[in-house]
Design an enzyme around this catalytic site. Sequence first.
Site, PDB file in Angstrom:
ATOM      1  N   ASN A 152       0.800  -1.228   0.000  1.00  0.00           N
ATOM      2  CA  ASN A 152       0.000   0.000   0.000  1.00  0.00           C
ATOM      3  C   ASN A 152       0.836   1.283   0.000  1.00  0.00           C
ATOM      4  O   ASN A 152       0.416   2.293  -0.550  1.00  0.00           O
ATOM      5  CB  ASN A 152      -0.989  -0.008   1.166  1.00  0.00           C
ATOM      6  CG  ASN A 152      -0.310  -0.127   2.517  1.00  0.00           C
ATOM      7  OD1 ASN A 152       0.771  -0.692   2.644  1.00  0.00           O
ATOM      8  ND2 ASN A 152      -0.958   0.389   3.548  1.00  0.00           N
ATOM      9  N   GLU A 250       4.476  -4.768  11.825  1.00  0.00           N
ATOM     10  CA  GLU A 250       3.383  -3.784  11.797  1.00  0.00           C
ATOM     11  C   GLU A 250       2.251  -4.440  11.028  1.00  0.00           C
ATOM     12  O   GLU A 250       2.345  -4.652   9.822  1.00  0.00           O
ATOM     13  CB  GLU A 250       3.879  -2.499  11.118  1.00  0.00           C
ATOM     14  CG  GLU A 250       3.122  -1.254  11.568  1.00  0.00           C
ATOM     15  CD  GLU A 250       1.917  -0.995  10.702  1.00  0.00           C
ATOM     16  OE1 GLU A 250       0.805  -1.346  11.142  1.00  0.00           O
ATOM     17  OE2 GLU A 250       2.069  -0.469   9.605  1.00  0.00           O
ATOM     18  N   GLU A 462       8.035   1.242  14.763  1.00  0.00           N
ATOM     19  CA  GLU A 462       8.780   1.899  13.697  1.00  0.00           C
ATOM     20  C   GLU A 462       8.740   3.401  13.958  1.00  0.00           C
ATOM     21  O   GLU A 462       7.790   3.909  14.568  1.00  0.00           O
ATOM     22  CB  GLU A 462       8.176   1.567  12.324  1.00  0.00           C
ATOM     23  CG  GLU A 462       8.296   0.095  11.981  1.00  0.00           C
ATOM     24  CD  GLU A 462       7.873  -0.244  10.564  1.00  0.00           C
ATOM     25  OE1 GLU A 462       8.643  -0.942   9.885  1.00  0.00           O
ATOM     26  OE2 GLU A 462       6.786   0.176  10.155  1.00  0.00           O
TER      27      GLU A 462
END
Length: 488
Positions: A152, A250, A462
């Site tokens: 994405n 994630e 992150e």
Amino acid sequence: MTHAIESLYIDGRRVDATSGESFPVVNPYDGSTLAEVQQASEADVDAAVAAARRGQRVWAAMTGMERGRVLQRAVALLRERNDEIADLESRNTGKPVSETREVDIVTGADVLEYYAGLAPAIEGSQIPLRDTSFVYTRREPLGVIGSIGAWNYPIQIACWKSAPALAAGNAVVFKPSEVTPLTAMALAEIFTEAGLPDGVFNVVHGDARVGQLITGHGDIDKVSFTGEVGTGKKVMSASAASSLKDVTMELGGKSPLIVFDDADLDRAADAAMMANFYSSGQICTNGTRVFVASAVKEAFEAKIAERVARIKAGDPMDPTVNFGPLVSFEHQEKVLSYIALGKQEGARVLAGGEAWDQGEWANGAWAAPTVFTDCSDEMRIVREEIFGPVMSILAFDDEEEVIRRANDTAYGLAAGVFTEGLNRAHRVIHRLEAGICWVNTWGESPAEMPVGGYKQSGVGRENGVETLAHYTQTKSVQVEMGAFESVF
């Protein structure tokens, strides 16, 4: 028609894969083939890891200041080539250039710039023991990082994963998604041009088989993965089984966006639109469960319907377009099946709901921006991650109720609260089980802000200063200046 052939990037240069296999990369707006991309073999992954191991020794021997300068040069090149890379990203992902030129490359470069500045600041500590003895610690790189990206935000994710790893003195073997692999090659060439030693950033293309080769590789020291929960569990299991690798993951979300009766409804509606329809809804942190206080639900719905009517869908390369197709025809099937499911489950369609698979839309992987309301917590459209332009509106009556319902999920990635009450904002946000939270805003993830999930939405973080710790290991050294006493 002949298409570009995209190779791998190993040891500072483009190299042909040895598998003899390739796969097409498609423009989801019109179904045209953008490139044929070579699939990496086990031998290719081994070559990339070996190059990374060699290059990492050179890179780690440089000072933090020297590494920072190389990363700063890469930042400058990324910013210089922003529009060119953004256009390629839009053709590959279907995202409008109005997004990719303003966000995707910019935010990737921001994170690189942030960690370039932090590279010289990686330091240990001194711990006194006695007059004659002390301990000092060193933060040393892990070695070779295997990074697996999602489709994405291809170049942003490549930057997010490589920046802290490189700043800390590691090398990276990066596998972009096979759906959107093209801009990772541009980043690899920029790193080389900026002065990154050969082998310190490598790109290996391919499907899940390449991901499995990375997670199972004995010479990779850590895996960083972005993707959905089921795949994340497999990555974690394989990483542990092969060599007890550290992991950062994630993963997915089904995040609550809560609108209280004292909220600024225009602000809340604008945020809910961005939290569901930006990037055609293909953002892991999207606020897809929109809880609205019963007293203002009707007024909120009117504002959402008005805003959905203003969406401009069309050719992603048109700068005035703000809504593009989904990333692939395979993903389109999934999203359209959920839209059909929402109707079957009895949710009321406030906006959209059409398939958008006929006429001018027939060639692209479209799904209409869709809003369901009068939803209930048990509906699958409310419980499962759709990863498309589908908003679910749910009514609530009091604070305790909405906190309980918001937390009733296996996910815990993001959450947001809209209220003009200062105490309520902090009181509620502190009780929501999510790693990334917003008050009276939604969606921004600046380089300085750690991002990651609670529960099944992730492991580690992150961005932010704390992420550097995930890419270093602590060496403790005791120094004795006095006599050494032995019992023997």
